[in-house]
Design an enzyme around this catalytic site. Structure first.
Site, PDB file in Angstrom:
ATOM      1  N   HIS A 249      -3.690  15.746  -9.776  1.00 54.00           N
ATOM      2  CA  HIS A 249      -3.327  14.725  -8.796  1.00 54.00           C
ATOM      3  C   HIS A 249      -3.449  15.351  -7.417  1.00 54.00           C
ATOM      4  O   HIS A 249      -3.007  16.485  -7.204  1.00 54.00           O
ATOM      5  CB  HIS A 249      -1.884  14.268  -9.053  1.00 54.00           C
ATOM      6  CG  HIS A 249      -1.500  13.019  -8.337  1.00 54.00           C
ATOM      7  ND1 HIS A 249      -1.355  12.978  -6.971  1.00 54.00           N
ATOM      8  CD2 HIS A 249      -1.235  11.772  -8.789  1.00 54.00           C
ATOM      9  CE1 HIS A 249      -1.014  11.743  -6.619  1.00 54.00           C
ATOM     10  NE2 HIS A 249      -0.936  10.994  -7.701  1.00 54.00           N
ATOM     11  N   ARG A 269      -0.300   6.703  -0.044  1.00 52.86           N
ATOM     12  CA  ARG A 269      -1.615   6.373   0.524  1.00 52.86           C
ATOM     13  C   ARG A 269      -1.914   4.883   0.364  1.00 52.86           C
ATOM     14  O   ARG A 269      -2.474   4.254   1.252  1.00 52.86           O
ATOM     15  CB  ARG A 269      -2.708   7.215  -0.148  1.00 52.86           C
ATOM     16  CG  ARG A 269      -2.730   8.644   0.386  1.00 52.86           C
ATOM     17  CD  ARG A 269      -3.660   9.528  -0.421  1.00 52.86           C
ATOM     18  NE  ARG A 269      -3.103   9.840  -1.726  1.00 52.86           N
ATOM     19  CZ  ARG A 269      -3.768   9.792  -2.871  1.00 52.86           C
ATOM     20  NH1 ARG A 269      -5.027   9.437  -2.889  1.00 52.86           N
ATOM     21  NH2 ARG A 269      -3.174  10.102  -3.997  1.00 52.86           N
TER      22      ARG A 269
END
Ligand code: FAD
Length: 646
Positions: A249, A269
């Site tokens: 990740h 995000r």
């Protein structure tokens, strides 16, 4: 004859995360007496830690969304290596699974007009993640637990016993799946607190044990993710598919050292957070690969406009699939443009008002405040890649979740391979485990209740499983030389060396020479792990538990390293520095790992060649109506020449 306690069930589900609980509910509702067994406390699985949401094309936030678009995104994210039938079933059935959760009491965040709210995530064309703030997994598990309690209350009314048809064994670890000939006959387990052994006899076993992250040093995974289900399947004679694909990740915490690897959700995000290097540059614009160029914004202005007007602008490159973002961060740090503690900056403070950040990202706000003394409403976070998820897993039939080659064995959730191809999109795990958890429970129940005869549990297997589990108490060190007495190997030291090896030599960027070195080190560790010894007794003894977990981590790590060495291309969660591009001829190839010694014994295997045999399998051609969902120009980028001709 073995003196171990035994109980009879129809279906045993190993694992009480989302996949296990959904499987158990389905099996019980189909009339199978079902036992669930989990290594940690009931309710404390990775699923509970899932933050961002459940991907399902419900079309609530954008009416253009539908299962076909979700299928396309999933295949693109997986670089077309997905078992396409799984990706199809997943995209078609995910909305029903979310609706079903709501009918069982889940309280999702709502849109202004009262529908289930859906948020943006990397690789998803439309806002698609049904969520509850950044605590979606908690709500999912709470709802499934509530459903289990409701079923147990029904059973109490009918039979007088809450646990007559559905029982949870918590803080118990399965170390072997037992067999009667070719078919499954039950599981052997120990209770962590007392060290007591017991056997659950059953014609069908569903493995839902989650991931393998604890084989790596920097990981978002918690202590119980030692690849147990993957190893249990291998030891039972099943195969693991495409184990080279491990997802790093892009955003884990990098500071302070004690929390390195802890996840920073992609929702940061998705909700507008941007990545910057030490020069303050939004560097992701430099890392948009050709296959995605048409779909992502070319300028910051366009990317920013997309949040308000997604129909007329392209999405910002911070929302590329995870493999792309992780590699980009890695490259920036390597080029000397990293943050002070070896990551990059993830900034949400300049993008949203403080109260919105606290409302939409409450866990992140508290995580950084409490663990790193960083106020994310006022300053940027420092983040870097962390081992998060394994795309590879037990090779299963796409429709039934049956493990190939072992009648009675099923697998669902992260432990099953194929659904996500070479890279999983965020949010697609929670939907995967609901869709295939249900399917595994359904087919396991049908198989178990439809069997004419129950399989017999073999006493010799139970005795040998007990002896294997007790070995660390009598382990001896290496043969003493000249009177020197050496203690047995320390399981904690072995674990640390394993984690360092996998992190450094089979991590985010891979090279042939390093993976060969890793395989040699794994062979050495395997030899030493057979002499891993512990002191004390069987009552809650974490050193003993780790000594047992080492067998699984070593098996799984060898699968990852062997498959990664074999695949001479870069695709999704597998990046080869010596073969940096995706090779279309490899799209047709699956790599399968199986145990070299088919009897499931480990001691007899060759110390250098290892315990795992690797083979290649040609992937099944994608069904024409599914291929027709893509433009020919796009398919040319992924499919091999002969597939295009076909
Ligand atoms: P898990 O939930 O991992 O459960 C595994 C179960 O197996 C546990 O009960 C464990 O105790 C048990 N077990 C393991 N070994 C044994 C054994 N030997 N014997 C008995 N029991 C055993 N995905 C998304 O889609 N959206 C997100 O927002 C998201 N956020 C995430 C955040 C974090 C911090 C993490 C770590 C993961 C996140 N993921 C997310 C990924 C997702 O949570 C997992 O992939 C998913 O929950 C796995 O579910 P599962 O049911 O397969 O297994």
């Amino acid at each position: 004859m073995s003196m171990v306690d035994r109980q009879e069930w129809d279906v045993v589900v190993v694992g009480a995360g989302g996949a296990g609980l959904r499987a158990a509910i389905e099996a019980r509702e189909r009339g199978a007496r079902t036992a669930v067994i989990c290594k940690s406390l009931f309710g404390k699985a990775h699923t509970v830690m899932a933050e961002g949401g459940i991907a399902a094309a419900m079309g609530n936030a954008n009416p253009h969304d539908n299962w076909q678009v979700h299928f396309r995104d999933t295949m693109r994210g997986g670089k077309f290596l997905n078992q396409w039938r799984m990706a199809e079933l997943h995209a078609r059935e995910a909305p029903d699974r979310v609706w079903e959760l709501e009918t069982w009491g889940a309280l999702f965040d709502r849109t202004k007009d009262g529908r289930i709210s859906q948020r943006n995530f990397g690789g998803h064309e439309y806002p698609r993640l049904a969520h509850v703030g950044d605590r979606t997994g908690l709500e999912l598990i709470r709802t499934l637990q509530q459903k289990i309690v409701a079923l147990q209350q029904e059973d109490k009314k009918e039979t007088g016993d809450y646990e007559s048809r559905l029982k949870v064994f918590q803080e118990c670890t399965v170390t072997r799946v037992l067999k009667d000939g070719a078919r499954v006959s039950g599981v052997f387990a120990y209770e962590r607190e007392s060290g007591r052994f017991f056997v659950l006899e059953a014609p069908a076993v569903v493995i839902a044990t989650g991931g393998i992250g604890k084989s790596f040093k920097v990981t978002s995974n918690s202590w119980e993710y030692t690849g147990d289900g993957h190893a249990l399947a291998l030891l039972t004679g099943a195969e693991l598919l495409n184990m080279e694909f491990v997802q790093f990740h892009p955003t884990g915490m990098v500071w302070p050292p004690s929390v390195k690897g802890i996840l920073v959700t992609e929702s940061v995000r998705g909700d507008g957070g941007v990545l910057r290097n030490s020069d303050g540059k939004r560097f992701m614009f430099d890392y948009i690969p050709d296959v995605f160029k048409e779909k992502y914004a070319e300028s910051e202005e366009e990317g920013d406009r997309w949040y308000d007007d997604p129909d007329h602008n392209r999405r910002p490159p911070e929302l590329l699939p995870r493999d792309e973002v992780a590699r980009a961060i890695n490259a920036e740090v390597k080029a000397g443009r990293g943050s002070p503690h070896g990551g990059v900056f993830l900034d949400v403070s300049t993008r949203m008002p403080a109260e919105v950040i606290r409302r939409r990202l409450p866990s992140m706000y508290h995580q950084f405040k409490e663990l790193a003394d960083v106020d994310i409403t006022a300053e940027a976070m420092e983040v870097g890649p962390t081992c998060h998820y394994v795309m590879g897993g037990i090779a299963v039939d796409s429709d039934t979740a049956a493990a190939r080659g072992v009648p009675g064995l099923y697998a669902a959730g992260e432990v099953a391979g194929g659904m996500h191809g070479s890279n999983r999109l965020g949010g697609n795990s929670l939907s995967d485990l609901l869709v295939f958890g249900r399917r595994a429970g359904l087919h396991a129940a049908q198989y178990a209740t439809g069997s004419a005869t129950r399989p017999r549990v073999d006493d010799a297997q139970v005795d040998s499983a007990a002896a294997e589990a007790l070995r660390p108490f009598s382990a001896e060190g290496p043969a003493p030389s000249e009177g020197e007495i050496r203690p047995p190997e320390n399981p904690y030291t072995l674990h640390q060396e394993l984690q360092q090896t996998m992190n450094d030599l089979v991590g985010i960027i891979r090279r042939e020479s390093e993976m060969e070195q890793a395989l040699k080190k794994l062979a050495e560790l395997r030899g030493r792990a057979r002499r891993a010894g512990v002191e004390g007794h069987r009552q809650f003894n974490p050193g003993w538990h780790l000594a047992l977990d080492l067998r699984n981590m070593l098996l799984v790590s060898e699968c990852v390293a062997r498959a990664a060495l074999e695949r001479t291309e870069s695709r999704g969660g597998h990046t080869r520095e010596d073969f940096p591009t995706m090779d279309r001829t490899w799209r047709r190839i699956n790599l399968l790992c199986r145990l070299t010694d088919p009897t499931g014994g480990l001691a007899a295997t060759d110390p250098v060649r290892g315990q795992i045999t690797l083979s290649r399998e040609t992937t099944e051609p994608i069904r024409p109506d599914l291929l027709a969902l893509f433009e020919k120009e796009e398919l040319v980028k992924y499919l091999a020449e002969e597939e295009l001709c076909e």
